[in-house]
Scaffold this active site. Sequence first.
Site, PDB file in Angstrom:
ATOM      1  N   GLY A  98       1.217  -1.163   0.182  1.00 30.77           N
ATOM      2  CA  GLY A  98       0.175  -0.012   0.412  1.00 30.77           C
ATOM      3  C   GLY A  98       0.563   1.052   0.058  1.00 30.77           C
ATOM      4  CD  GLU A 102      -1.804   5.711  -1.363  1.00 31.91           C
ATOM      5  OE1 GLU A 102      -1.861   4.517  -0.609  1.00 31.91           O
ATOM      6  OE2 GLU A 102      -2.206   6.474  -1.916  1.00 31.91           O
ATOM      7  CE1 TYR A 112       1.121  -5.736  -2.963  1.00 29.99           C
ATOM      8  CE2 TYR A 112       0.700  -5.786  -5.855  1.00 29.99           C
ATOM      9  CZ  TYR A 112       1.435  -5.431  -4.228  1.00 29.99           C
ATOM     10  OH  TYR A 112       2.688  -4.653  -4.122  1.00 29.99           O
ATOM     11  NE  ARG A 131       1.175   0.258  -8.111  1.00 32.16           N
ATOM     12  CZ  ARG A 131       2.211   1.821  -8.060  1.00 32.16           C
ATOM     13  NH1 ARG A 131       2.280   2.126  -9.500  1.00 32.16           N
ATOM     14  NH2 ARG A 131       2.794   2.047  -7.465  1.00 32.16           N
ATOM     15  N   GLY A 171      14.329   6.700 -12.513  1.00 35.05           N
ATOM     16  CA  GLY A 171      14.795   5.057 -12.394  1.00 35.05           C
ATOM     17  C   GLY A 171      16.759   4.856 -11.948  1.00 35.05           C
ATOM     18  N   GLY A 194       7.887  -0.756  -4.152  1.00 38.41           N
ATOM     19  CA  GLY A 194       7.954  -0.432  -3.337  1.00 38.41           C
ATOM     20  C   GLY A 194       9.206   1.193  -3.022  1.00 38.41           C
ATOM     21  CB  ALA A 195      11.944   1.716  -5.644  1.00 41.42           C
ATOM     22  CG  ASP A 208       5.277   2.978  -1.797  1.00 42.02           C
ATOM     23  OD1 ASP A 208       4.797   4.103  -3.101  1.00 42.02           O
ATOM     24  OD2 ASP A 208       4.671   2.523  -1.837  1.00 42.02           O
TER      25      ASP A 208
HETATM   26  O1  LIG Z   1      -0.020  -0.949  -6.033  1.00 43.39           O
HETATM   27  C1  LIG Z   1      -0.248  -1.183  -4.850  1.00 43.39           C
HETATM   28  O2  LIG Z   1      -1.503  -0.436  -5.152  1.00 43.39           O
HETATM   29  C2  LIG Z   1       0.393  -0.620  -4.009  1.00 43.39           C
HETATM   30  O3  LIG Z   1      -0.499   0.186  -3.476  1.00 43.39           O
HETATM   31  C3  LIG Z   1       0.292  -1.524  -3.332  1.00 43.39           C
HETATM   32  C4  LIG Z   1       2.102  -1.611  -3.077  1.00 43.39           C
HETATM   33  O4  LIG Z   1       2.357  -1.801  -2.098  1.00 43.39           O
HETATM   34  C5  LIG Z   1       2.711   0.402  -4.345  1.00 43.39           C
HETATM   35  O5  LIG Z   1       2.024  -0.054  -5.296  1.00 43.39           O
HETATM   36  C6  LIG Z   1       4.227   0.151  -4.124  1.00 43.39           C
HETATM   37  O6  LIG Z   1       4.171   1.101  -4.529  1.00 43.39           O
END
Ligand SMILES: O=C(O)C(=O)C[C@H](O)[C@H](O)CO
Length: 307
Positions: A40, A42, A96, A169, A225, A253-254, A256
Amino acid sequence: MTGTAAVDVVCVGESMVTFVPSAPGQRLADAAAFDRGTGGAESNVACALARLGHAVRWISRVGADPFGDHLVTAVAAAGVDVSEVRRDPGRPTGVYFRTGDGEVAYYRAGSAATAMNPGNVGRRDAWAGRVLHLSGITPALSRGCADLVHALTAPGPGRPLVSFDVNHRPALWRSADPRRLARLAARCDLVLVGEDEAAAAWGLPDADAVREALPGPAVLVVKQGARGAIAYEGCADGVFVPAPDTPVVDLVGAGDAFAAGFLSATLRALPLRDRLARGHALAAAVIGVRGDSLAVLGDEAWGRLRA
Ligand SMILES: O=C(O)C(=O)C[C@H](O)[C@H](O)CO
Protein backbone atom coordinates in the site's frame (compact mmCIF):
# COMPACT_ATOMS: atom_id res chain seq x y z
CA MET A 1 7.38 25.36 6.58
CA THR A 2 6.66 26.35 10.11
CA GLY A 3 3.63 24.36 11.30
CA THR A 4 3.17 23.60 14.96
CA ALA A 5 0.69 20.76 14.45
CA ALA A 6 1.41 17.65 16.47
CA VAL A 7 1.15 15.53 13.35
CA ASP A 8 3.85 15.97 10.73
CA VAL A 9 2.32 13.91 7.93
CA VAL A 10 -1.10 12.40 7.27
CA CYS A 11 -1.20 9.63 4.64
CA VAL A 12 -4.54 8.55 3.14
CA GLY A 13 -4.90 5.42 1.02
CA GLU A 14 -5.55 1.71 0.77
CA SER A 15 -3.23 -0.92 2.16
CA MET A 16 -3.33 -4.57 1.24
CA VAL A 17 -1.91 -7.81 2.42
CA THR A 18 0.62 -8.93 -0.19
CA PHE A 19 1.62 -12.40 -1.32
CA VAL A 20 4.88 -12.92 -3.22
CA PRO A 21 5.98 -16.39 -4.46
CA SER A 22 8.34 -17.88 -1.89
CA ALA A 23 10.61 -19.14 -4.65
CA PRO A 24 12.01 -16.07 -6.45
CA GLY A 25 11.50 -16.09 -10.22
CA GLN A 26 8.26 -18.10 -10.14
CA ARG A 27 5.19 -16.89 -12.00
CA LEU A 28 1.95 -16.52 -10.05
CA ALA A 29 0.34 -19.39 -11.97
CA ASP A 30 3.12 -21.76 -10.91
CA ALA A 31 3.81 -20.73 -7.31
CA ALA A 32 2.60 -23.14 -4.63
CA ALA A 33 3.81 -21.14 -1.65
CA PHE A 34 3.75 -17.39 -1.00
CA ASP A 35 5.32 -15.10 1.57
CA ARG A 36 2.88 -12.71 3.20
CA GLY A 37 3.70 -9.04 3.66
CA THR A 38 2.05 -5.63 3.73
CA GLY A 39 1.68 -3.26 0.80
CA GLY A 40 0.00 0.00 0.00
CA ALA A 41 1.82 3.03 -1.31
CA GLU A 42 0.60 5.52 1.29
CA SER A 43 1.09 3.25 4.31
CA ASN A 44 4.55 2.33 3.00
CA VAL A 45 5.38 6.05 3.05
CA ALA A 46 3.77 6.44 6.48
CA CYS A 47 5.78 3.57 8.00
CA ALA A 48 9.10 4.81 6.60
CA LEU A 49 8.44 8.37 7.81
CA ALA A 50 7.54 7.11 11.27
CA ARG A 51 10.73 5.03 11.41
CA LEU A 52 12.62 8.19 10.43
CA GLY A 53 11.24 9.86 13.55
CA HIS A 54 8.27 11.84 12.22
CA ALA A 55 4.78 11.91 13.73
CA VAL A 56 2.60 10.23 11.12
CA ARG A 57 -1.07 9.29 10.91
CA TRP A 58 -2.52 6.85 8.39
CA ILE A 59 -6.19 7.27 7.44
CA SER A 60 -7.86 4.33 5.73
CA ARG A 61 -10.48 1.60 5.95
CA VAL A 62 -9.81 -2.13 6.23
CA GLY A 63 -12.11 -5.10 6.74
CA ALA A 64 -13.11 -6.38 10.16
CA ASP A 65 -11.19 -9.52 9.22
CA PRO A 66 -7.84 -11.16 10.05
CA PHE A 67 -6.02 -9.42 7.18
CA GLY A 68 -7.32 -6.09 8.49
CA ASP A 69 -5.93 -7.05 11.91
CA HIS A 70 -2.59 -7.85 10.30
CA LEU A 71 -2.36 -4.54 8.45
CA VAL A 72 -3.34 -2.38 11.39
CA THR A 73 -0.89 -4.21 13.66
CA ALA A 74 1.97 -4.02 11.15
CA VAL A 75 1.51 -0.31 10.40
CA ALA A 76 1.12 0.54 14.09
CA ALA A 77 4.30 -1.46 14.84
CA ALA A 78 6.24 0.97 12.64
CA GLY A 79 5.10 3.80 14.93
CA VAL A 80 2.26 5.16 12.79
CA ASP A 81 -0.92 6.49 14.47
CA VAL A 82 -3.71 4.20 13.23
CA SER A 83 -6.50 5.70 15.33
CA GLU A 84 -8.27 6.97 12.18
CA VAL A 85 -8.29 3.57 10.45
CA ARG A 86 -11.89 2.33 10.34
CA ARG A 87 -12.88 -1.34 10.32
CA ASP A 88 -15.71 -2.27 7.93
CA PRO A 89 -17.61 -5.46 8.83
CA GLY A 90 -19.31 -5.52 5.43
CA ARG A 91 -16.29 -5.36 3.13
CA PRO A 92 -13.01 -7.30 3.02
CA THR A 93 -9.45 -6.05 3.31
CA GLY A 94 -7.76 -5.81 -0.09
CA VAL A 95 -5.23 -8.46 -1.07
CA TYR A 96 -2.74 -8.63 -3.91
CA PHE A 97 -0.37 -11.15 -5.35
CA ARG A 98 2.75 -10.10 -7.22
CA THR A 99 6.03 -11.39 -8.55
CA GLY A 100 9.27 -9.44 -8.58
CA ASP A 101 8.99 -8.62 -12.27
CA GLY A 102 5.76 -6.78 -12.74
CA GLU A 103 3.13 -9.55 -12.65
CA VAL A 104 0.28 -8.35 -10.41
CA ALA A 105 -3.11 -9.83 -9.47
CA TYR A 106 -5.29 -7.52 -7.39
CA TYR A 107 -8.19 -8.74 -5.23
CA ARG A 108 -9.31 -5.31 -4.09
CA ALA A 109 -12.50 -4.53 -6.02
CA GLY A 110 -15.16 -3.74 -3.42
CA SER A 111 -12.61 -3.73 -0.58
CA ALA A 112 -13.17 -1.77 2.61
CA ALA A 113 -10.88 1.02 1.37
CA THR A 114 -12.89 1.48 -1.83
CA ALA A 115 -15.72 2.79 0.38
CA MET A 116 -13.68 5.85 1.37
CA ASN A 117 -15.37 9.07 0.26
CA PRO A 118 -15.59 12.72 1.32
CA GLY A 119 -18.42 11.79 3.71
CA ASN A 120 -16.36 9.40 5.82
CA VAL A 121 -12.88 10.94 5.51
CA GLY A 122 -13.14 14.59 6.44
CA ARG A 123 -10.81 17.42 5.50
CA ARG A 124 -10.43 18.26 9.17
CA ASP A 125 -8.68 14.93 9.84
CA ALA A 126 -6.83 14.69 6.53
CA TRP A 127 -5.54 18.25 6.79
CA ALA A 128 -4.44 17.88 10.42
CA GLY A 129 -0.70 17.61 9.69
CA ARG A 130 1.95 19.81 8.12
CA VAL A 131 1.82 17.57 5.05
CA LEU A 132 -0.92 15.45 3.47
CA HIS A 133 0.44 12.64 1.32
CA LEU A 134 -1.77 11.08 -1.37
CA SER A 135 -1.20 8.95 -4.41
CA GLY A 136 -2.74 8.38 -7.81
CA ILE A 137 -3.75 4.87 -6.76
CA THR A 138 -6.65 6.13 -4.63
CA PRO A 139 -8.63 7.91 -7.38
CA ALA A 140 -8.55 4.69 -9.43
CA LEU A 141 -10.22 2.63 -6.68
CA SER A 142 -13.83 3.88 -6.83
CA ARG A 143 -15.97 6.93 -7.57
CA GLY A 144 -16.01 7.76 -3.85
CA CYS A 145 -12.22 7.51 -3.61
CA ALA A 146 -11.81 9.74 -6.67
CA ASP A 147 -14.19 12.30 -5.10
CA LEU A 148 -12.19 12.09 -1.89
CA VAL A 149 -8.87 12.90 -3.58
CA HIS A 150 -10.60 15.71 -5.44
CA ALA A 151 -11.94 17.13 -2.15
CA LEU A 152 -8.64 16.79 -0.30
CA THR A 153 -6.65 18.51 -3.05
CA ALA A 154 -9.07 21.44 -3.35
CA PRO A 155 -7.86 24.81 -2.10
CA GLY A 156 -9.16 25.98 1.25
CA PRO A 157 -8.19 27.60 4.54
CA GLY A 158 -5.81 25.46 6.58
CA ARG A 159 -4.77 23.24 3.68
CA PRO A 160 -1.35 21.74 4.44
CA LEU A 161 1.33 21.06 1.87
CA VAL A 162 -0.25 18.40 -0.34
CA SER A 163 2.15 15.79 -1.68
CA PHE A 164 1.04 13.56 -4.56
CA ASP A 165 2.87 10.53 -5.90
CA VAL A 166 1.39 9.82 -9.32
CA ASN A 167 1.79 6.03 -8.95
CA HIS A 168 0.13 5.19 -12.25
CA ARG A 169 -1.06 1.58 -12.00
CA PRO A 170 -2.24 0.51 -15.49
CA ALA A 171 -4.06 -2.53 -14.03
CA LEU A 172 -6.32 -0.15 -12.09
CA TRP A 173 -6.93 2.41 -14.82
CA ARG A 174 -7.96 0.04 -17.64
CA SER A 175 -10.82 2.03 -19.25
CA ALA A 176 -10.37 5.26 -17.27
CA ASP A 177 -8.36 8.15 -18.66
CA PRO A 178 -5.04 8.54 -16.79
CA ARG A 179 -4.93 12.21 -17.81
CA ARG A 180 -7.21 12.68 -14.80
CA LEU A 181 -4.05 12.03 -12.78
CA ALA A 182 -2.37 15.03 -14.37
CA ARG A 183 -5.34 17.22 -13.45
CA LEU A 184 -5.15 16.04 -9.83
CA ALA A 185 -1.36 16.44 -9.73
CA ALA A 186 -1.73 20.03 -10.94
CA ARG A 187 -3.72 20.85 -7.76
CA CYS A 188 -0.91 19.68 -5.42
CA ASP A 189 2.18 21.37 -3.97
CA LEU A 190 4.70 18.55 -4.31
CA VAL A 191 4.40 16.01 -7.13
CA LEU A 192 6.51 12.90 -7.59
CA VAL A 193 6.36 10.99 -10.86
CA GLY A 194 8.51 8.48 -12.72
CA GLU A 195 9.64 9.53 -16.20
CA ASP A 196 8.41 6.13 -17.41
CA GLU A 197 4.93 6.64 -15.92
CA ALA A 198 4.68 10.14 -17.36
CA ALA A 199 5.43 8.64 -20.78
CA ALA A 200 2.96 5.76 -20.34
CA ALA A 201 0.12 7.76 -18.77
CA TRP A 202 0.49 11.11 -20.48
CA GLY A 203 2.74 10.55 -23.50
CA LEU A 204 5.33 13.02 -22.19
CA PRO A 205 8.83 12.13 -23.41
CA ASP A 206 11.11 13.53 -20.70
CA ALA A 207 11.41 15.44 -17.43
CA ASP A 208 11.37 18.91 -19.04
CA ALA A 209 8.18 18.03 -20.89
CA VAL A 210 6.61 16.94 -17.58
CA ARG A 211 7.53 20.29 -15.99
CA GLU A 212 6.09 22.13 -18.97
CA ALA A 213 2.85 20.19 -18.64
CA LEU A 214 2.77 20.61 -14.84
CA PRO A 215 4.00 24.14 -14.07
CA GLY A 216 1.73 24.53 -11.02
CA PRO A 217 3.19 22.40 -8.22
CA ALA A 218 5.82 24.33 -6.26
CA VAL A 219 8.05 21.26 -6.36
CA LEU A 220 8.03 18.59 -9.08
CA VAL A 221 10.26 15.53 -8.84
CA VAL A 222 10.76 13.39 -11.93
CA LYS A 223 12.39 10.05 -11.12
CA GLN A 224 14.54 8.51 -13.82
CA GLY A 225 15.01 5.00 -12.43
CA ALA A 226 18.58 3.84 -11.88
CA ARG A 227 19.94 7.10 -13.36
CA GLY A 228 18.64 9.45 -10.65
CA ALA A 229 16.00 12.13 -10.26
CA ILE A 230 15.44 15.74 -11.31
CA ALA A 231 13.59 18.20 -9.11
CA TYR A 232 12.13 21.53 -10.20
CA GLU A 233 11.36 24.14 -7.56
CA GLY A 234 9.58 27.35 -8.53
CA CYS A 235 10.78 28.74 -11.84
CA ALA A 236 14.35 27.50 -11.46
CA ASP A 237 15.94 24.93 -13.77
CA GLY A 238 15.82 21.32 -12.70
CA VAL A 239 18.38 19.97 -10.23
CA PHE A 240 19.61 16.46 -11.01
CA VAL A 241 21.01 14.10 -8.39
CA PRO A 242 22.22 10.67 -9.56
CA ALA A 243 21.02 7.54 -7.78
CA PRO A 244 23.62 5.50 -5.93
CA ASP A 245 24.69 2.27 -7.60
CA THR A 246 22.72 -0.36 -5.63
CA PRO A 247 22.23 -4.10 -6.08
CA VAL A 248 18.57 -4.78 -6.83
CA VAL A 249 16.70 -7.46 -4.91
CA ASP A 250 13.13 -6.15 -5.40
CA LEU A 251 12.20 -2.85 -7.04
CA VAL A 252 8.66 -2.69 -5.62
CA GLY A 253 8.28 0.08 -3.07
CA ALA A 254 11.24 2.12 -4.34
CA GLY A 255 8.99 5.06 -5.22
CA ASP A 256 7.31 5.03 -1.80
CA ALA A 257 10.66 4.92 -0.02
CA PHE A 258 11.93 7.76 -2.22
CA ALA A 259 8.84 9.81 -1.35
CA ALA A 260 9.40 9.17 2.36
CA GLY A 261 13.05 10.26 2.16
CA PHE A 262 12.17 13.36 0.15
CA LEU A 263 9.30 14.29 2.51
CA SER A 264 11.43 13.73 5.59
CA ALA A 265 14.08 16.09 4.22
CA THR A 266 11.34 18.57 3.24
CA LEU A 267 10.06 18.58 6.83
CA ARG A 268 13.62 19.29 7.91
CA ALA A 269 13.81 22.16 5.41
CA LEU A 270 16.90 20.71 3.69
CA PRO A 271 18.08 22.08 0.33
CA LEU A 272 16.68 20.49 -2.83
CA ARG A 273 19.83 18.45 -3.55
CA ASP A 274 19.72 16.93 -0.07
CA ARG A 275 16.01 16.19 -0.38
CA LEU A 276 16.75 14.21 -3.55
CA ALA A 277 19.71 12.46 -1.92
CA ARG A 278 17.53 11.42 1.05
CA GLY A 279 14.98 10.06 -1.41
CA HIS A 280 17.66 8.01 -3.14
CA ALA A 281 19.05 6.70 0.17
CA LEU A 282 15.65 5.37 1.25
CA ALA A 283 14.91 3.95 -2.22
CA ALA A 284 18.28 2.17 -2.24
CA ALA A 285 17.45 0.61 1.12
CA VAL A 286 14.10 -0.78 -0.06
CA ILE A 287 15.37 -2.21 -3.35
CA GLY A 288 18.02 -4.10 -1.39
CA VAL A 289 15.37 -6.12 0.49
CA ARG A 290 12.39 -8.28 -0.49
CA GLY A 291 8.93 -6.83 0.06
CA ASP A 292 7.02 -3.63 -0.66
CA SER A 293 8.29 -1.72 2.34
CA LEU A 294 11.20 -1.31 4.70
CA ALA A 295 9.42 -3.27 7.44
CA VAL A 296 12.22 -5.85 7.58
CA LEU A 297 14.93 -3.30 8.40
CA GLY A 298 16.18 -3.44 11.97
CA ASP A 299 16.81 -0.56 14.38
CA GLU A 300 20.49 -0.31 13.44
CA ALA A 301 19.70 0.18 9.74
CA TRP A 302 17.07 2.80 10.61
CA GLY A 303 19.59 4.55 12.83
CA ARG A 304 21.92 4.87 9.82
CA LEU A 305 19.09 6.13 7.60
CA ARG A 306 18.07 8.72 10.19
CA ALA A 307 21.59 10.11 10.51
O1 LIG B 1 -0.21 -1.27 -6.17
C1 LIG B 1 -0.72 -0.78 -5.19
O2 LIG B 1 -1.83 -0.30 -5.18
C2 LIG B 1 0.01 -0.71 -3.92
O3 LIG B 1 -0.17 0.23 -3.21
C3 LIG B 1 0.92 -1.82 -3.57
C4 LIG B 1 2.37 -1.52 -3.43
O4 LIG B 1 2.75 -1.63 -2.08
C5 LIG B 1 2.80 -0.21 -3.99
O5 LIG B 1 2.33 -0.14 -5.30
C6 LIG B 1 4.26 -0.08 -4.01
O6 LIG B 1 4.53 1.21 -4.47
